[in-house]
Design a protein around this motif. Structure first.
Motif, short mmCIF file in Angstrom:
data_model
loop_
_atom_site.label_atom_id
_atom_site.label_comp_id
_atom_site.label_asym_id
_atom_site.label_seq_id
_atom_site.Cartn_x
_atom_site.Cartn_y
_atom_site.Cartn_z
N GLY A 483 -14.64 102.03 -7.84
CA GLY A 483 -13.39 103.25 -7.22
C GLY A 483 -13.55 104.31 -7.89
N LYS A 484 -14.81 104.80 -8.60
CA LYS A 484 -14.99 106.18 -9.42
C LYS A 484 -15.01 107.23 -8.41
CE LYS A 484 -17.62 103.76 -13.01
NZ LYS A 484 -18.87 103.94 -13.98
N ARG A 485 -15.16 107.17 -7.17
CA ARG A 485 -15.39 108.45 -6.13
C ARG A 485 -14.54 108.21 -5.08
NH1 ARG A 485 -19.68 107.34 -2.78
NH2 ARG A 485 -20.77 105.47 -3.26
N THR A 486 -13.49 107.31 -4.87
CA THR A 486 -12.61 106.97 -3.64
C THR A 486 -11.24 107.33 -3.93
OG1 THR A 486 -13.87 105.04 -3.32
CG2 THR A 486 -11.85 105.27 -2.29
N ILE A 487 -10.68 108.02 -3.03
CA ILE A 487 -9.40 108.66 -2.99
C ILE A 487 -8.61 107.89 -1.83
CG2 ILE A 487 -7.59 110.70 -2.62
CD1 ILE A 487 -9.73 112.21 -4.29
N PHE A 488 -7.66 107.04 -1.85
CA PHE A 488 -6.96 106.43 -1.02
C PHE A 488 -5.89 107.21 -0.51
CE2 PHE A 488 -3.90 103.36 0.57
CZ PHE A 488 -4.47 102.49 1.31
N VAL A 489 -5.71 107.24 0.95
CA VAL A 489 -4.28 107.78 1.65
C VAL A 489 -4.14 107.09 2.58
CG1 VAL A 489 -3.89 109.96 2.94
CG2 VAL A 489 -5.80 110.10 1.11
N LEU A 490 -2.68 106.82 2.33
CA LEU A 490 -1.71 105.99 3.24
C LEU A 490 -0.92 107.01 4.15
CD1 LEU A 490 -0.92 103.08 3.87
CD2 LEU A 490 1.36 103.74 2.34
N THR A 491 -1.34 106.79 5.42
CA THR A 491 -0.51 107.74 6.53
C THR A 491 0.44 107.22 6.98
OG1 THR A 491 -2.10 107.14 7.98
CG2 THR A 491 -2.96 108.83 6.76
N LYS A 492 1.46 107.78 7.84
CA LYS A 492 2.30 107.32 8.81
C LYS A 492 3.39 106.80 7.75
CE LYS A 492 -0.91 106.95 12.47
NZ LYS A 492 -1.26 106.08 13.53
N VAL A 493 3.69 107.27 6.62
CA VAL A 493 4.57 106.49 5.72
C VAL A 493 6.08 106.40 6.12
CG1 VAL A 493 5.46 106.56 3.36
CG2 VAL A 493 3.08 107.31 4.06
N ASP A 494 6.40 107.45 7.19
CA ASP A 494 7.61 107.40 7.65
C ASP A 494 8.00 106.27 8.65
OD1 ASP A 494 5.79 108.37 9.58
OD2 ASP A 494 6.98 109.73 10.62
N LEU A 495 6.68 105.83 9.40
CA LEU A 495 6.96 104.56 10.22
C LEU A 495 6.62 103.45 9.29
CD1 LEU A 495 4.68 105.68 13.01
CD2 LEU A 495 7.03 105.77 13.12
N ALA A 496 6.25 103.70 8.36
CA ALA A 496 6.13 102.36 7.25
C ALA A 496 7.58 101.87 6.66
CB ALA A 496 4.99 102.41 6.06
N GLU A 497 8.20 103.09 6.38
CA GLU A 497 9.43 102.87 5.63
C GLU A 497 10.42 102.37 6.65
OE1 GLU A 497 12.30 105.63 2.96
OE2 GLU A 497 11.64 106.41 4.52
N LYS A 498 10.24 102.79 8.04
CA LYS A 498 11.23 102.30 8.86
C LYS A 498 10.86 100.92 9.14
CE LYS A 498 12.03 105.36 12.27
NZ LYS A 498 11.70 106.06 13.24
N ASN A 499 9.85 100.42 9.44
CA ASN A 499 9.21 99.23 10.03
C ASN A 499 9.28 97.89 8.99
OD1 ASN A 499 9.08 100.30 12.29
ND2 ASN A 499 6.97 100.83 12.16
N LEU A 500 8.85 98.40 7.69
CA LEU A 500 8.76 97.43 6.66
C LEU A 500 10.21 97.07 6.13
CD1 LEU A 500 5.78 98.65 4.55
CD2 LEU A 500 5.64 96.88 6.19
N ALA A 501 10.28 95.65 5.98
CA ALA A 501 11.57 95.09 5.43
C ALA A 501 11.59 95.15 4.00
CB ALA A 501 11.81 93.51 5.62
N SER A 502 10.53 95.26 3.24
CA SER A 502 10.43 95.34 1.87
C SER A 502 9.63 96.74 1.61
CB SER A 502 9.73 94.09 1.40
OG SER A 502 9.59 94.27 -0.34
#
Length: 984
Positions: A483-502
């Motif tokens: 992971g020395k040259r990887t950047i992780f991006v989580l998209t659609k966080v608004d939907l994730a917050e709404k759908n995830l119970a935790s």
């Protein structure tokens, strides 16, 4: 240091010089002369401090020189004589010492000035170099500054009271921190007390004694513990209020900074667009990112297969299909530039996007000069349509995706400088309409880009779906395990917050605890509500509002620097330029070594040849071919006519002999002969002869063109052009069409030539007889050759060459002998055998035990009669050599009719006139048209790089191409490195 006659003057001078030179002499004050002590007290701090010390000292010494000096006492034992002599010269010595003092003062001033200048130069060197940003401040800025209303600009800035309102109450914050400290201290003591109490209660229970009755002291302790518990709950509420207040303060700061940044951007845009015309006319220096992008473009052309030699950094955007890769890239580019679809694959080929800052928000393709204004919706739609067309064009038939890269540059105010490559989304299943190898092709393209050790991997993960369904994370883990040259991006966080119970699951993702892959950083972004009609500004506002009100940020599950695409673009740009600075010089050394190897190979294999690449070789071959075409105009008319006449007779001679001369000559009288000839010549002229003539002329032009090219090839020509010349010749001939109007005019000319029967002089008569003899001899020779093949070898060949006849040749030979006896008996026999004659010949052969078919008899008779007729015609031709006199006088002599000679004269004259007509048409029209066709073919080939690659091949060509590309890459890399060092 200074020696004068007075002790006070000496000490005063020493102190004055020491103060000016930055040195203080440590001489006890008690040891000084009383007058020196007075000077010291007055000018070292006890005197007037406002008076400059050097001016005061000068005045004092001037007044000193006017005082009567008391003679000092002579030293004991001197007798007073030496002292008296020393007293006589003290005035001169004092004056000389004062004159030396001004030189000391002048030297001190010069030294101090030099030290000040050196300090100024050091500070100036410490300042950054802003020369790279001269383009931001055009020449007209100073003129514009005079036009700006500074009072109005000052009023637009916020007042100090407004800024003070945004600042937090530091006194209140200090009280809160003091309260927290006391709370923690009390919590520690309270915990120890509770722990002690619980231990005491446990001890009493284990001892078995009844519990003691609570005393007043224990009641007081219990009451104090209750107060502390109540105080603890109230303290928790204060902590929550403090966190909310800090969050609100942070959001107020962020909004203020964003507003100021927006105003700054607008102001810069106005300044840069003030003299739009002047900016476009001025030659703008290339930016650093544009120089780097050019290097990548040259590398992509040089190595289409993405060789491991290309290790220059770029940001590779990978992710599952419909994970939001394109949306993230559009947010970074600040424009909706990519085609959009609902659940279908839109990115069908890699798209290299070069982002840079500029005064106008525009986009441009590498191979096109059109600029798309990204502030206009019609230009955005045209850009998306053009990208989609280029993607579909790059995909070959039967495929779904392509590895061909589309190069695009985007410029605009406030855009971070970097190079990104958007790859097709990774899929798990091949659906209907896709090629069967689509999944493997996408994996291979993604791996090819990610295996570059200096490529920054921007891994996009859809936050609205289960993390276990992700495919790209495993692929990224294989390419970059640490992971020395990887950047992780989580998209659609608004939907994730709404759908995830935790919601803590999102925290696990951005902390790198849910996936096995490792990364340099983790980010959470929102790229809109899913509507393609949303603008970039509305998406930014929605993203900002979401994170301001989201409990993920409020509860500390997400950190402030991990959210919004703006923070993401800043982090990616920093990582990109860090990687560039660390690796670009190493890559330059690699290409330098490659250049040395290629140059060494060229010197060893082609020491006397210039390094001409494929384009330069094509231009050289083009000039040679055009020279060869021009040489066609140098062919003499006699050469053209002789070739045309010869080839035309070869083409029509069979028709003339077989269909015109022989049928007419077998008639019984001259009238029937002439009538038959005229009819057949008219039919021939109307239908076949003009077309045959044009075919002959066209073939002659081709043969002469090929002949000249072959002759040039022998004159030290480069054989590397053979395939190209042959292709140009074939294509030019294929495109060339003879002028159709020449057909009608040629038909009239030929018809008029054949109508003429008047031979005017003896040379023409003799030429016609010679032409007739040559023709008949050639036909007789061909006929005898056919008869020989039919009957087989004669007795000489059988005896000398040991050859035998086949059974069929034996039957043919017997039939020939029988038919020869028939011709001897009937010398004037007609061209055809009668049926009874065929029967007679067959019975005679059967009598000699030779079974023969009637058709074989007729075929053999045809060749024998043809030979017999040609022999008679040749003997008649010899008789007609003296018949011109009778022809000219129109004498009728049945024994000497030379109508056949007249026929051959008419044919010969027609050939001469036709050859002359075709020669004129060739030299005046067709050669020029052929030259034009050749130029068009060469121009078409010159624009078709694939065609040139097919026709100009060989190790020499490839080596020259590699040398040119490597030199270009190295030069661009060195220029980029130099600019990079200047920017540092």
């Amino acid at each position: 240091m200074l020696r004068v006659g007075s002790r006070a003057a000496c000490v005063a001078c020493r102190n004055l010089v020491a103060n000016n030179m930055g040195v203080r002499f440590r001489i006890p004050l008690q040891k000084l002369h009383p007058l020196s002590r007075a000077i010291h007290h007055r000018y070292s701090g006890n005197g007037n401090p406002q008076r400059p010390p050097h001016r005061t000292a000068a005045r004092y010494f001037t007044s000193m020189s006017r005082l009567p000096m008391r003679p000092p006492k002579p030293p004991p034992g001197s007798g007073g004589h030496g002292y008296q002599q020393q007293r006589n010269f003290w005035v001169a010595r004092l004056a000389s010492r004062l004159l030396k003092l001004r030189y000391i003062l002048l030297g001190s001033a010069v030294g101090g000035g030099y030290t000040a200048k050196k300090t100024y130069d050091e500070w100036k060197d410490m300042l950054p170099d802003f020369s790279e940003y001269n383009w931001v401040i055009p020449d007209f800025v100073w003129e514009l500054s005079e036009q700006i209303d500074l009072d109005k600009l000052a009023k637009a800035l916020p007042e100090m009271e407004e800024i003070a309102k945004l600042l937090p109450d530091f006194d209140k914050i200090g009280e809160n921190f003091t309260f927290l400290k006391s709370l923690l201290t009390s919590g520690v003591s309270l915990g120890s007390e509770v722990k002690g109490a619980s231990g005491l209660h446990l001890l009493l229970e284990t001892s078995g004694d009844p519990p003691l009755k609570a005393t007043d002291s224990s009641a007081a302790v219990a009451h104090e513990a209750g107060d502390k518990q109540y105080k603890k709950s109230s303290d928790k509420e204060k902590i929550d209020q403090l966190q909310e207040e800090l969050l609100r303060t942070q959001l107020r700061y962020q909004r203020m900074l964003e507003r100021l940044e927006k105003e700054n951007k607008e102001l810069r845009k106005v300044v840069l667009q003030k003299d739009d015309k002047g900016i476009h006319q001025r030659k703008v220096k290339k930016s650093l990112i544009d120089m780097y992008s050019e290097v990548l473009d040259v590398l992509s052309d040089y190595d289409a297969n993405y060789n491991t030699q290309d290790h220059l950094p770029r940001v590779v955007v990978v992710g599952d299909q419909s994970a939001g890769k394109t949306s993230v890239l559009e947010m970074i580019a600040q424009a909706r530039i990519f085609p959009r679809g609902s659940g279908e694959m839109m990115t069908r080929s890699p798209v290299k996007v070069t982002l840079s800052e500029g005064p106008h928000h525009v986009a441009m393709f590498k191979d096109s000069g059109r600029e798309f204004d990204l502030t206009k919706e019609e230009d955005l739609a045209a850009l998306r349509h053009e990208i989609e067309l280029r993607m579909r064009k790059s995909v070959k038939e039967g495929q779904t995706v392509s590895s061909e890269t589309i190069s695009l540059s985007v410029k605009g105010p406030g855009i971070q400088r970097m190079v990104l490559v958007d790859l097709p989304g990774v899929i798990s299943t091949v659906t209907a309409g896709m090629a069967t190898d689509t999944k493997e092709t996408i994996f291979s393209i993604s791996k090819a880009y990610m295996q570059n050790p200096n490529a920054i991997i921007l891994c996009i993960q859809d936050g609205s779906v289960d993390a276990e369904r992700s495919i790209v994370t495993d692929l990224v883990s294989q390419m970059d395990p640490q992971g020395k040259r990887t950047i992780f991006v989580l998209t659609k966080v608004d939907l994730a917050e709404k759908n995830l119970a935790s919601p803590s699951r999102i925290q696990q993702i951005v902390e790198g605890k849910l996936f096995p892959m490792k990364a340099l950083g983790y980010f959470a972004v929102v790229t809109g509500k899913g509507s393609s009609a949303e603008s970039i500004d509305s998406i930014k506002d929605y993203e900002e509002d979401f994170f301001q009100n989201s409990r993920l940020l409020r509860d500390g599950m997400l950190k402030a620097h991990q959210v919004t695409t703006k923070n993401l673009s800043l982090a990616v740009a920093d990582c990109f330029w860090k990687m560039v600075r660390e690796s670009v010089e190493q890559q330059a050394d690699v290409f330098k070594a490659s250049r040395f190897n290629l140059e060494t190979e060229w010197k060893n294999n082609y020491p006397r040849l210039r390094e001409l690449d494929r384009n330069e070789l094509f231009e050289k071959a083009k000039n040679e071919i055009l020279d060869e075409v021009i040489s066609l105009s140098q062919v003499t008319p006699q050469h053209w006519e002789s070739i045309l006449q010869k080839k035309l007779w070869e083409r029509v001679s069979t028709h003339v002999i077989e269909n015109i001369y022989l049928p007419a000559a077998q008639t019984m009288d001259s009238g029937t002969f002439n009538t038959t000839v005229d009819i057949k010549l008219k039919q021939w002229t109307d239908k076949q002869l003009p077309h045959k003539a044009l075919e002959v002329a066209w073939e002659t032009l081709q043969e002469e063109f090929a002949r000249f090219m072959a002759e040039y090839k022998g004159k030290d020509q480069d054989d590397i052009f053979d395939k190209l010349k042959e292709a140009v010749k074939d294509e030019s001939i294929k495109r060339h069409k003879w002028n159709e109007r020449a057909l009608d005019s040629l038909r009239v000319i030929q018809h008029n030539a054949l109508e003429d029967r008047s031979i005017t002089d003896k040379p023409q008569w003799d030429a016609a007889i010679q032409f007739m003899e040559e023709t008949l001899h050639a036909r007789l020779k061909d006929t005898e050759s056919v008869i020989k093949d039919m009957v087989g070898p004669d007795w000489k060949e059988r005896w000398l060459s040991w050859k035998n006849r086949t059974p069929d040749q034996h039957i043919r030979n017997e039939t020939k002998n029988e038919l020869d006896r028939l011709l001897k008996l009937h010398d004037e026999h007609t061209a055809y055998l009668a049926n009874d004659e065929v029967t007679t010949v067959r019975k005679n052969l059967e009598a000699r035990s030779v079974e023969v078919d009637p058709m074989l008899i007729k075929d053999t008779w045809h060749q024998l009669y043809r030979r017999h007729f040609l022999q008679k015609a040749l003997s008649h031709c010899n008789l007609c050599k003296r018949g011109f006199y009778y022809y000219q006088r129109h004498f009728v002599d049945s024994e000497l009719e030379c109508n056949d000679v007249v026929l051959f004269w008419r044919i010969q004259r027609m050939l001469v006139i036709t050859a002359n007509t075709l020669r004129q048409q060739l030299t005046n029209t067709e050669v020029r048209r052929l030259e034009k066709n050749v130029k068009e073919v060469l121009d078409d080939f010159g624009e078709d790089m694939e065609k040139k690659t097919q026709l100009i091949t060989g190790r020499r060509v490839q080596l020259a191409e590699d040398l040119k590309k490597v030199r270009e890459i190295q030069e661009k890399l060195e220029a980029f490195i130099e600019a990079l060092h200047k920017e540092k």
